[in-house]
Design an enzyme around this catalytic site. Structure first.
Site, PDB file in Angstrom:
ATOM      1  N   LYS A  80     -18.103  27.884  69.016  1.00 51.80           N
ATOM      2  CA  LYS A  80     -18.359  26.731  69.881  1.00 51.80           C
ATOM      3  C   LYS A  80     -19.845  26.396  69.912  1.00 51.80           C
ATOM      4  O   LYS A  80     -20.701  27.291  69.896  1.00 51.80           O
ATOM      5  CB  LYS A  80     -17.845  27.036  71.293  1.00 51.80           C
ATOM      6  N   SER A 156     -13.786  22.765  78.173  1.00 53.24           N
ATOM      7  CA  SER A 156     -14.810  22.232  77.298  1.00 53.24           C
ATOM      8  C   SER A 156     -14.753  22.800  75.876  1.00 53.24           C
ATOM      9  O   SER A 156     -15.483  22.361  75.001  1.00 53.24           O
ATOM     10  CB  SER A 156     -16.201  22.510  77.885  1.00 53.24           C
ATOM     11  N   SER A 180     -12.363  26.516  80.635  1.00 50.25           N
ATOM     12  CA  SER A 180     -12.702  25.863  79.370  1.00 50.25           C
ATOM     13  C   SER A 180     -12.122  26.505  78.128  1.00 50.25           C
ATOM     14  O   SER A 180     -12.159  25.906  77.057  1.00 50.25           O
ATOM     15  CB  SER A 180     -14.226  25.759  79.221  1.00 50.25           C
TER      16      SER A 180
END
Length: 472
Positions: A80, A156, A180
């Protein structure tokens, strides 16, 4: 196997061991898959084939000698875009960060993956600074759901979940500060684990504080256990990390759940849940009971802690915002700007009061888990909704997280929690089941998820999203 991008990490390692596939051909297959689908999904914000192929060639040579360097040797992994990765920009989904600066530091999890032989494919998309449960930003646009390109991938860690579900990589690493990892895993139909806080070392620590966890996204529980064995290795840079855990999370994974005490809370006492989601979760709980678990329907007995979560979160956003120049602030996501403005209104006394309320919640859950081995809930109250651009709605606590009331309580309490698919809606969208363990019970959460997975294997989305041609 004819399509290496449909293989789990565990299967790939077996193919390498038996010389039926190589890390180089596997890496090339995943990059071909990324080139095919990522223009539609926008799951990746950075890929660099040359270093990845060089890593794969080194892995191939080790396997040819029968001497892999670690438990993920040759397995493609994505990271990420909030996690520092040497040689790749970490822009945190923001136009305010200069991509041209030196990128010379690996975060602890990235360093451990390299040491284990993983092939790092690239960085996956995030909303700016991981600020919301949808993955959209002025920098990378909208990340879409591989089950339906019109729907959000969640956030996210939306790029992370979309990449794994679409077969762009077998393992990807996300972060979870209010859901997330689990929100996008539920929306995209993959397995996502938020470990106990501190189980996976972090550096630098999140500006959003001690709600932030790092965890894996995979298409099998075994792959997540394999990844966690690597990710949880110690790193002195994280002073909040837990003591080293030398246990093997793959051991005991098949031991089942007979005799476990499971608390089933369909609403946590306050949530409104979509009818299809509620039915699928109840069927999943019935399966757990059929495997010998003792299931009791009971709520933990706390009020919705949305105000605690968003208050602390908005203050974190204000902290990040305050460290930006005026020029940087001018190019930020309107949602992040709105969160920061809300955070600016909190006094030191109010923040202290929120932390005290958080402590009360944590104490209540520690006591509740003394009487239950696991807590089971829906993962999210709704299936994936329409993908929307940044700034689509006025920012407030309900808009930010009101639709995911099962996720953020367990960031506040720091307990391990996972999401595993438990069915599809009538429209063909994934539904997620959440399993919450006692603090430090990460291996137990994985074991229970594996028991459920054996009764209902994780489905993959269509090889090419149904409306891909129109989306092109």
């Amino acid at each position: 196997m004819s399509d290496l991008t449909r293989c789990s990490a565990t299967e790939l390692l077996h193919l390498y061991r038996t010389q039926r596939a190589s890390p180089v051909e596997t890496t090339r297959a995943f990059f071909a898959r990324i080139r095919e689908l990522d223009p539609l999904l926008k799951a990746f914000c950075w890929i660099d084939e040359a270093p990845a192929l060089a890593s794969a060639r080194a892995s191939e040579q080790r396997w040819s000698r029968g001497a892999p360097c670690g438990p993920l040797d040759g397995v493609p992994v994505a990271i990420k875009d909030l996690i520092l990765t040497r040689g790749m920009p970490t822009l945190r989904g923001s136009r305010s960060i200069d991509p041209g600066q030196p990128w010379e530091i690996d975060a602890p999890v990235t360093a451990r993956l390299r040491e284990a032989g993983a092939v790092l494919l690239g960085k996956t998309t995030t909303p700016e600074f991981g600020c919301k449960g949808e993955t959209n930003s002025p920098l990378t646009g909208i990340t879409r759901n591989p089950w339906d390109l019109a729907k959000t991938a969640g956030g996210s860690s939306g790029g992370t979940a979309a990449a794994v579900a679409a077969g762009l990589c077998p393992i990807a690493i996300g972060t979870d500060g209010a859901g997330s990892v689990r929100i996008p895993a539920a929306f995209c139909g993959n397995f996502g684990l938020k470990p106990s806080f501190g189980r996976v070392p972090a550096y630098p620590l999140s500006p959003f504080g001690t709600v932030a966890h790092l965890g894996p996204h995979t298409m099998s529980v075994a792959d997540a256990a394999l990844a966690m064995n690597v990710m949880k290795r110690p790193d002195a840079r994280d002073w909040t990390a837990l003591p080293a855990d030398e246990s093997d999370y793959c051991a005991g994974l098949e031991d089942g759940i007979r005799g476990l005490r499971i608390a089933f809370s369909p609403t946590l006492g306050y949530a409104k849940v979509d009818a299809e989601v509620a039915r699928a979760v109840r069927r999943a709980v019935d399966r757990l009971a059929s495997m010998g678990a003792h299931v009791e329907q009971i709520d933990p007995g706390f009020d919705d802690p949305l105000e605690i979560t968003t208050g602390l979160w908005f203050v974190g956003a204000w902290t990040v915002w305050s460290g930006l120049t005026r020029e940087q602030q001018a190019v930020t996501d309107p949602d992040f700007r709105a969160e920061a403005e809300l955070g600016a209104g909190y006094s030191a006394l109010q923040v202290q009061q929120l932390n005290l309320r958080r402590g009360e919640l944590g104490s209540r859950m520690r006591q509740f888990m003394m009487h239950h081995d696991l807590l089971v809930t829906p993962a999210v109250t709704v299936p994936a909704f329409d993908a929307r651009p940044a700034g689509h709605s006025v920012m407030n606590p309900q808009a930010m997280l009101g639709w995911t009331p099962f996720s953020y309580p367990f960031n506040l309490t720091q307990q391990p929690a996972c999401t595993i698919p438990c069915g599809l809606t009538s429209a063909g969208l994934p539904i997620g089941l959440q399993l919450v363990g006692p603090m430090f019970g990460d291996a137990l959460v994985l074991r229970a998820a594996r028991a459920y997975e054996q009764t209902q294997p994780i489905p993959r989305p269509p090889r090419v999203p149904p409306d891909a041609r129109g989306a092109r």
